[in-house]
Design a protein around this motif. Structure first.
Motif, PDB file in Angstrom:
ATOM      1  N   GLN A  57       0.826  -1.199   0.000  1.00 26.81           N
ATOM      2  CA  GLN A  57       0.000   0.000   0.000  1.00 26.81           C
ATOM      3  C   GLN A  57       0.864   1.255   0.000  1.00 26.81           C
ATOM      4  OE1 GLN A  57      -2.327  -1.105   3.440  1.00 26.81           O
ATOM      5  NE2 GLN A  57      -4.192  -1.132   2.193  1.00 26.81           N
ATOM      6  N   ARG A  58       1.956   1.233   0.729  1.00 32.61           N
ATOM      7  CA  ARG A  58       2.875   2.387   0.719  1.00 32.61           C
ATOM      8  C   ARG A  58       3.475   2.590  -0.667  1.00 32.61           C
ATOM      9  NH1 ARG A  58       3.655   4.577   5.580  1.00 32.61           N
ATOM     10  NH2 ARG A  58       3.125   3.325   7.396  1.00 32.61           N
ATOM     11  N   ARG A  59       3.797   1.487  -1.329  1.00 28.44           N
ATOM     12  CA  ARG A  59       4.352   1.595  -2.686  1.00 28.44           C
ATOM     13  C   ARG A  59       3.308   2.152  -3.642  1.00 28.44           C
ATOM     14  NH1 ARG A  59       6.766  -1.495  -7.101  1.00 28.44           N
ATOM     15  NH2 ARG A  59       7.735   0.203  -8.203  1.00 28.44           N
ATOM     16  N   LEU A  60       2.056   1.675  -3.541  1.00 29.11           N
ATOM     17  CA  LEU A  60       0.990   2.201  -4.392  1.00 29.11           C
ATOM     18  C   LEU A  60       0.765   3.690  -4.125  1.00 29.11           C
ATOM     19  CD1 LEU A  60      -1.586  -0.728  -4.234  1.00 29.11           C
ATOM     20  CD2 LEU A  60      -0.285   0.002  -6.238  1.00 29.11           C
ATOM     21  N   LEU A  61       0.771   4.074  -2.872  1.00 24.88           N
ATOM     22  CA  LEU A  61       0.582   5.476  -2.513  1.00 24.88           C
ATOM     23  C   LEU A  61       1.713   6.322  -3.100  1.00 24.88           C
ATOM     24  CD1 LEU A  61      -1.059   7.574  -0.990  1.00 24.88           C
ATOM     25  CD2 LEU A  61       0.260   7.015   1.061  1.00 24.88           C
ATOM     26  N   ASP A  62       2.925   5.820  -3.022  1.00 22.01           N
ATOM     27  CA  ASP A  62       4.065   6.536  -3.589  1.00 22.01           C
ATOM     28  C   ASP A  62       3.923   6.673  -5.109  1.00 22.01           C
ATOM     29  OD1 ASP A  62       6.641   7.804  -3.346  1.00 22.01           O
ATOM     30  OD2 ASP A  62       7.480   6.000  -4.275  1.00 22.01           O
ATOM     31  N   LEU A  63       3.493   5.608  -5.776  1.00 21.23           N
ATOM     32  CA  LEU A  63       3.302   5.657  -7.224  1.00 21.23           C
ATOM     33  C   LEU A  63       2.172   6.609  -7.614  1.00 21.23           C
ATOM     34  CD1 LEU A  63       3.754   1.892  -8.152  1.00 21.23           C
ATOM     35  CD2 LEU A  63       5.302   3.773  -8.713  1.00 21.23           C
ATOM     36  N   CYS A  64       1.199   6.777  -6.722  1.00 25.24           N
ATOM     37  CA  CYS A  64       0.074   7.674  -7.004  1.00 25.24           C
ATOM     38  C   CYS A  64       0.433   9.143  -6.804  1.00 25.24           C
ATOM     39  CB  CYS A  64      -1.133   7.314  -6.131  1.00 25.24           C
ATOM     40  SG  CYS A  64      -2.025   5.868  -6.712  1.00 25.24           S
ATOM     41  N   ARG A  65       1.653   9.428  -6.424  1.00 28.22           N
ATOM     42  CA  ARG A  65       2.080  10.833  -6.351  1.00 28.22           C
ATOM     43  C   ARG A  65       1.997  11.455  -7.744  1.00 28.22           C
ATOM     44  NH1 ARG A  65       1.542  11.095  -1.372  1.00 28.22           N
ATOM     45  NH2 ARG A  65       2.912   9.934  -0.016  1.00 28.22           N
ATOM     46  N   ARG A  66       2.144  10.628  -8.758  1.00 31.25           N
ATOM     47  CA  ARG A  66       1.904  11.031 -10.150  1.00 31.25           C
ATOM     48  C   ARG A  66       0.616  10.337 -10.573  1.00 31.25           C
ATOM     49  NH1 ARG A  66       6.506  10.232 -14.077  1.00 31.25           N
ATOM     50  NH2 ARG A  66       5.225  11.726 -15.182  1.00 31.25           N
ATOM     51  N   PRO A  67      -0.244  11.004 -11.315  1.00 30.74           N
ATOM     52  CA  PRO A  67      -1.503  10.373 -11.738  1.00 30.74           C
ATOM     53  C   PRO A  67      -1.256   9.029 -12.428  1.00 30.74           C
ATOM     54  CG  PRO A  67      -1.507  12.704 -12.288  1.00 30.74           C
ATOM     55  CD  PRO A  67      -0.122  12.377 -11.807  1.00 30.74           C
ATOM     56  N   SER A  68      -1.969   8.018 -11.976  1.00 28.54           N
ATOM     57  CA  SER A  68      -1.809   6.663 -12.500  1.00 28.54           C
ATOM     58  C   SER A  68      -3.154   5.964 -12.575  1.00 28.54           C
ATOM     59  CB  SER A  68      -0.878   5.847 -11.602  1.00 28.54           C
ATOM     60  OG  SER A  68       0.385   6.429 -11.516  1.00 28.54           O
ATOM     61  N   THR A  69      -3.227   4.950 -13.401  1.00 26.59           N
ATOM     62  CA  THR A  69      -4.430   4.133 -13.506  1.00 26.59           C
ATOM     63  C   THR A  69      -4.204   2.822 -12.742  1.00 26.59           C
ATOM     64  OG1 THR A  69      -3.716   3.000 -15.508  1.00 26.59           O
ATOM     65  CG2 THR A  69      -4.931   5.064 -15.795  1.00 26.59           C
ATOM     66  N   PRO A  70      -5.264   2.157 -12.314  1.00 23.73           N
ATOM     67  CA  PRO A  70      -5.080   0.862 -11.656  1.00 23.73           C
ATOM     68  C   PRO A  70      -4.329  -0.144 -12.530  1.00 23.73           C
ATOM     69  CG  PRO A  70      -7.288   1.662 -11.245  1.00 23.73           C
ATOM     70  CD  PRO A  70      -6.659   2.605 -12.235  1.00 23.73           C
ATOM     71  N   ALA A  71      -4.564  -0.109 -13.827  1.00 23.97           N
ATOM     72  CA  ALA A  71      -3.856  -1.020 -14.729  1.00 23.97           C
ATOM     73  C   ALA A  71      -2.353  -0.730 -14.714  1.00 23.97           C
ATOM     74  CB  ALA A  71      -4.412  -0.896 -16.144  1.00 23.97           C
ATOM     75  N   ASP A  72      -1.986   0.557 -14.735  1.00 27.62           N
ATOM     76  CA  ASP A  72      -0.566   0.926 -14.661  1.00 27.62           C
ATOM     77  C   ASP A  72       0.051   0.482 -13.343  1.00 27.62           C
ATOM     78  OD1 ASP A  72      -0.343   2.125 -17.137  1.00 27.62           O
ATOM     79  OD2 ASP A  72      -0.780   4.136 -16.377  1.00 27.62           O
ATOM     80  N   LEU A  73      -0.676   0.697 -12.262  1.00 29.97           N
ATOM     81  CA  LEU A  73      -0.153   0.349 -10.938  1.00 29.97           C
ATOM     82  C   LEU A  73       0.066  -1.152 -10.811  1.00 29.97           C
ATOM     83  CD1 LEU A  73      -2.360   2.775  -8.850  1.00 29.97           C
ATOM     84  CD2 LEU A  73       0.082   3.002  -9.305  1.00 29.97           C
TER      85      LEU A  73
END
Length: 127
Positions: A57-73
């Motif tokens: 979850q921390r990694r996903l939150l970090d990746l969401c600092r830039r706009p992302s889609t669930p597929a990208d994540l």
């Protein structure tokens, strides 16, 4: 004669933690699942010290600092899409991420916006 035993090492052994362990046994998000091409972004809300977040979850939150889609994540974290959806649902419920609104249809013509369709095509090609 006894057959030699196979030994797996490294990535050949498969995931160390099963997906249901990452989601605490849940198989579905608590709310409606995000669309595959929904654009998610982290909010400026700090993580409450009482809120426990897993490493994923921390990694996903970090990746969401830039706009992302669930597929990208899912692609970036190498996790199954359903697992990512469940973990994102938790982050959304904690108020740590939000979904950006998308205008799918053009205001003038009422037809799908070509810009959105091109972005969707680009995202699908990345997969």
């Amino acid at each position: 004669m006894e057959a030699p035993k196979e030994r797996w090492s490294g990535s050949d052994a498969g995931p160390v933690v099963r997906p249901y362990a990452l989601t605490r046994g849940r198989t579905r998000p608590r709310g409606p699942a995000f669309d595959l091409v929904a654009i998610l972004v982290a909010t400026s809300r700090p993580v409450d010290r009482r809120t426990w977040l897993s490493r994923e979850q921390r990694r996903l939150l970090d990746l969401c600092r830039r706009p992302s889609t669930p597929a990208d994540l899912a692609s970036r974290t190498d996790l199954p899409l359903r697992v990512v959806e469940i973990l994102l649902d938790d982050l959304y419920r904690y108020g740590l991420i939000e979904e950006l609104p998308q205008a799918v249809q053009s205001q003038e013509t009422g037809r799908p916006d070509p810009t959105i369709l091109m972005r969707l095509l680009d995202e699908l090609r990345r997969l």
